[in-house]
Design an enzyme around this catalytic site. Structure first.
Site, mmCIF file in Angstrom:
data_model
loop_
_atom_site.group_PDB
_atom_site.id
_atom_site.type_symbol
_atom_site.label_atom_id
_atom_site.label_comp_id
_atom_site.label_asym_id
_atom_site.label_seq_id
_atom_site.Cartn_x
_atom_site.Cartn_y
_atom_site.Cartn_z
ATOM 1 N N ARG A 12 41.392 -13.506 -49.124
ATOM 2 C CA ARG A 12 41.793 -14.908 -49.306
ATOM 3 C C ARG A 12 43.306 -15.096 -49.289
ATOM 4 N NH1 ARG A 12 37.797 -18.647 -51.567
ATOM 5 N NH2 ARG A 12 35.927 -18.046 -50.449
ATOM 6 N N ARG A 65 44.908 -21.646 -51.213
ATOM 7 C CA ARG A 65 45.533 -22.712 -51.999
ATOM 8 C C ARG A 65 46.713 -22.281 -52.857
ATOM 9 N NH1 ARG A 65 39.766 -24.313 -54.072
ATOM 10 N NH2 ARG A 65 39.615 -22.115 -53.512
ATOM 11 N N ARG A 115 46.380 -27.939 -44.750
ATOM 12 C CA ARG A 115 45.027 -28.412 -45.036
ATOM 13 C C ARG A 115 45.014 -29.944 -45.127
ATOM 14 N NH1 ARG A 115 41.841 -29.793 -49.209
ATOM 15 N NH2 ARG A 115 39.911 -28.664 -49.678
ATOM 16 N N ASP A 150 35.146 -19.558 -42.398
ATOM 17 C CA ASP A 150 34.333 -19.412 -43.606
ATOM 18 C C ASP A 150 32.967 -18.854 -43.255
ATOM 19 O OD1 ASP A 150 34.583 -20.315 -46.630
ATOM 20 O OD2 ASP A 150 32.497 -20.575 -46.017
ATOM 21 N N TYR A 160 23.177 -19.193 -50.059
ATOM 22 C CA TYR A 160 23.715 -20.563 -49.951
ATOM 23 C C TYR A 160 22.752 -21.476 -49.189
ATOM 24 C CZ TYR A 160 28.126 -18.744 -51.733
ATOM 25 O OH TYR A 160 29.083 -18.182 -52.536
HETATM 26 O O1 CP3 Z 1 42.213 -15.720 -46.157
HETATM 27 C C1 CP3 Z 1 41.009 -15.409 -46.012
HETATM 28 O O2 CP3 Z 1 40.430 -14.595 -46.743
HETATM 29 C C2 CP3 Z 1 40.271 -15.940 -44.799
HETATM 30 C C3 CP3 Z 1 39.388 -17.018 -44.969
HETATM 31 C C4 CP3 Z 1 38.138 -16.977 -45.835
HETATM 32 C C5 CP3 Z 1 37.718 -18.118 -46.553
HETATM 33 N N1 CP3 Z 1 36.480 -17.866 -47.071
HETATM 34 C C6 CP3 Z 1 38.485 -19.355 -46.676
HETATM 35 C C7 CP3 Z 1 38.159 -20.321 -47.741
HETATM 36 C C8 CP3 Z 1 37.158 -15.989 -46.013
HETATM 37 C C9 CP3 Z 1 37.137 -14.557 -45.521
HETATM 38 C C10 CP3 Z 1 36.106 -16.577 -46.777
HETATM 39 C C11 CP3 Z 1 34.858 -15.884 -47.134
HETATM 40 C C12 CP3 Z 1 33.877 -16.546 -48.003
HETATM 41 N N2 CP3 Z 1 33.558 -17.868 -48.054
HETATM 42 C C13 CP3 Z 1 33.034 -15.859 -48.890
HETATM 43 C C14 CP3 Z 1 32.979 -14.348 -49.078
HETATM 44 C C15 CP3 Z 1 34.101 -13.819 -49.882
HETATM 45 C C16 CP3 Z 1 34.025 -14.096 -51.359
HETATM 46 O O3 CP3 Z 1 34.901 -14.865 -51.820
HETATM 47 O O4 CP3 Z 1 33.163 -13.552 -52.029
HETATM 48 C C17 CP3 Z 1 32.229 -16.817 -49.544
HETATM 49 C C18 CP3 Z 1 31.189 -16.527 -50.606
HETATM 50 C C19 CP3 Z 1 32.564 -18.093 -48.996
HETATM 51 C C20 CP3 Z 1 31.945 -19.409 -49.314
HETATM 52 C C21 CP3 Z 1 32.897 -20.374 -49.880
HETATM 53 N N3 CP3 Z 1 33.957 -20.923 -49.190
HETATM 54 C C22 CP3 Z 1 32.916 -20.883 -51.195
HETATM 55 C C23 CP3 Z 1 31.924 -20.512 -52.289
HETATM 56 C C24 CP3 Z 1 33.999 -21.758 -51.274
HETATM 57 C C25 CP3 Z 1 34.376 -22.630 -52.453
HETATM 58 C C26 CP3 Z 1 35.008 -21.850 -53.530
HETATM 59 C C27 CP3 Z 1 36.500 -21.801 -53.355
HETATM 60 O O5 CP3 Z 1 37.084 -20.711 -53.384
HETATM 61 O O6 CP3 Z 1 37.065 -22.898 -53.226
HETATM 62 C C28 CP3 Z 1 34.667 -21.749 -50.030
HETATM 63 C C29 CP3 Z 1 35.890 -22.485 -49.675
HETATM 64 C C30 CP3 Z 1 37.025 -21.724 -49.063
HETATM 65 N N4 CP3 Z 1 36.913 -20.755 -48.100
HETATM 66 C C31 CP3 Z 1 38.399 -21.921 -49.338
HETATM 67 C C32 CP3 Z 1 39.119 -21.054 -48.510
HETATM 68 C C33 CP3 Z 1 40.609 -20.922 -48.381
HETATM 69 C C34 CP3 Z 1 38.978 -22.972 -50.276
HETATM 70 C C35 CP3 Z 1 38.859 -24.283 -49.580
HETATM 71 C C36 CP3 Z 1 39.967 -25.248 -49.851
HETATM 72 O O7 CP3 Z 1 41.053 -25.119 -49.241
HETATM 73 O O8 CP3 Z 1 39.710 -26.176 -50.610
#
Ligand code: CP3
Length: 350
Positions: free
Chosen positions: A32, A36, A45, A82, A159
């Site tokens: 990640r 943010r 974003r 994602d 999910y």
């Molecule tokens: O920088 C990176 O790692 C690349 C991008 C990336 C994102 N999600 C961006 C993201 C990667 C590799 C993921 C993987 C992901 N997404 C996983 C597996 C990794 C883990 O964390 O266990 C999972 C379970 C998801 C599903 C997901 N996406 C959730 C549950 C959420 C909401 C929770 C949160 O962290 O806000 C997201 C949103 C998400 N994916 C964000 C980002 C940067 C935040 C979104 C925002 O900008 O508001």
């Protein structure tokens, strides 16, 4: 180590480590790392209008992928996308509730399954992601490795079945016990879609792919073998046949002692450890067979200070005898301080 171990045509530190070579100091990137906690991410974003729009606008997705590379010089860039884009491409409705996380239309019975699109439709529907990869291969520094990714079938299924994130994945486990035919058909559809999607990412220029099984730890006993190991094995085997020499990193988060069986069963080149895995055990039991990635507690990126440097060195030293890519045990959180990333890099590289 498995077959491609001996060769390393590129000289990129991450590819060297994944080829089984001990690299000193170890290459570093953070789960990640685009997110943010970076003001420039929040600005981009906002410009995109929303998270999904950001994922699906190649110029902007490439921009946020590059931001942490410019700022910190990480050794790998992970594609900005994602894991929930695959359910979306299969036909699920997907949206993000501000402050709450993802929401999806649910799959709980044969009628929902029948509405899903075929796996082969997924790469074309996610063409913007592949365009992001092409832009990144032009723009990334020559020494930076580009990592593509997807969710593992079980985690993606949790999910799709619940329609949201759940603390214990109970809705998915309920379907697994209660209607195995529907559950297995869903796992199979996601497995095939993931093979097609990761294959397309590699063809577009991803040099490594990572499989995120974030909820692997929720699968009990034999179900872990069937629904975590077996689908990952199919994905790895098929990718290896289509794209020999492209390494795979696996992340069966929460698997505990099951990490060993997961590694044996899938044959991945890289294994990402969550924070609960003891590095001493992993160095003995896992590192002889794979490049280890991990596993600093992400909370230290919020706290900083001497404990951050101490813990980072403890992990670096524990894995100093073999191939290691330094990383966190899970994603960096929005409340992390970018200055602490600088501290971490100084501790690992210094
Ligand atoms: O920088 C990176 O790692 C690349 C991008 C990336 C994102 N999600 C961006 C993201 C990667 C590799 C993921 C993987 C992901 N997404 C996983 C597996 C990794 C883990 O964390 O266990 C999972 C379970 C998801 C599903 C997901 N996406 C959730 C549950 C959420 C909401 C929770 C949160 O962290 O806000 C997201 C949103 C998400 N994916 C964000 C980002 C940067 C935040 C979104 C925002 O900008 O508001």
């Amino acid at each position: 180590m498995t077959a491609p171990a001996a060769r390393d045509p590129s000289g990129k530190p991450v590819l060297r480590a994944l080829a089984g070579i001990r690299v000193d100091p170890p290459p570093v990137w953070l789960m990640r790392q685009a997110g943010r906690y970076l003001p420039e991410y929040r600005a981009t974003r906002a410009r995109a209008g929303g998270f999904l729009e950001l994922c699906l606008t190649p110029d902007l997705a490439a921009e946020v992928t590059l931001q942490p590379i410019r700022r910190f010089g990480f050794d790998a860039a992970i594609l900005f996308a994602d894991i929930l884009l695959v359910p979306m491409a299969l036909g699920a409705d997907l949206w993000f509730e501000t402050g709450e996380g993802p929401r999806l239309s649910t799959v709980t019975g044969p009628a929902d399954l029948a509405r899903l699109r075929p796996a082969e439709a997924v790469p074309e529907r996610l063409a913007p992601v592949c365009e992001t990869i092409r832009i990144l291969r032009r723009e990334l520094p020559a020494r930076t490795t580009l990592i593509g990714f997807a969710g593992a079938p079980w985690t993606v299924a949790t999910y799709m079945i619940a329609g949201r994130g759940t603390p214990d994945q109970a809705p998915a486990r309920r379907l697994m016990y209660g209607d195995p035919a529907v559950f297995e058909a869903l796992i199979d559809r996601i497995t095939q879609a993931t093979i097609a999607y990761l294959s397309a990412q590699i063809e577009a220029g991803a040099e490594v792919v990572k499989l995120f099984d974030s909820w692997a730890g929720a699968l009990p006993g034999p179900h872990f073998a069937r629904y975590a190991i077996e689908p990952a094995r199919r994905i790895v085997t098929e990718l290896r046949a289509r794209h020999p020499g492209v390494p795979v990193i696996g992340f069966p988060r929460g698997a505990g002692a099951g990490y060993a069986a997961w590694l044996d069963g899938t044959g991945v080149e890289g294994l990402a450890l969550d924070t609960a895995v003891d590095p001493g055990w992993a160095a003995r039991a896992l590192q002889p067979r794979a490049c280890i990635q991990g596993n600093l507690d992400p909370l230290l990126m919020v706290l900083g200070g001497p404990r951050l440097a101490e813990e980072a060195r403890r992990i670096r030293d524990a894995f100093a005898g073999g191939p290691h890519i330094f990383n966190l045990g899970h994603g960096i959180t929005p409340d992390a301080d970018p200055a602490h990333v600088e501290q971490l890099l100084a501790a690992v590289r210094g």
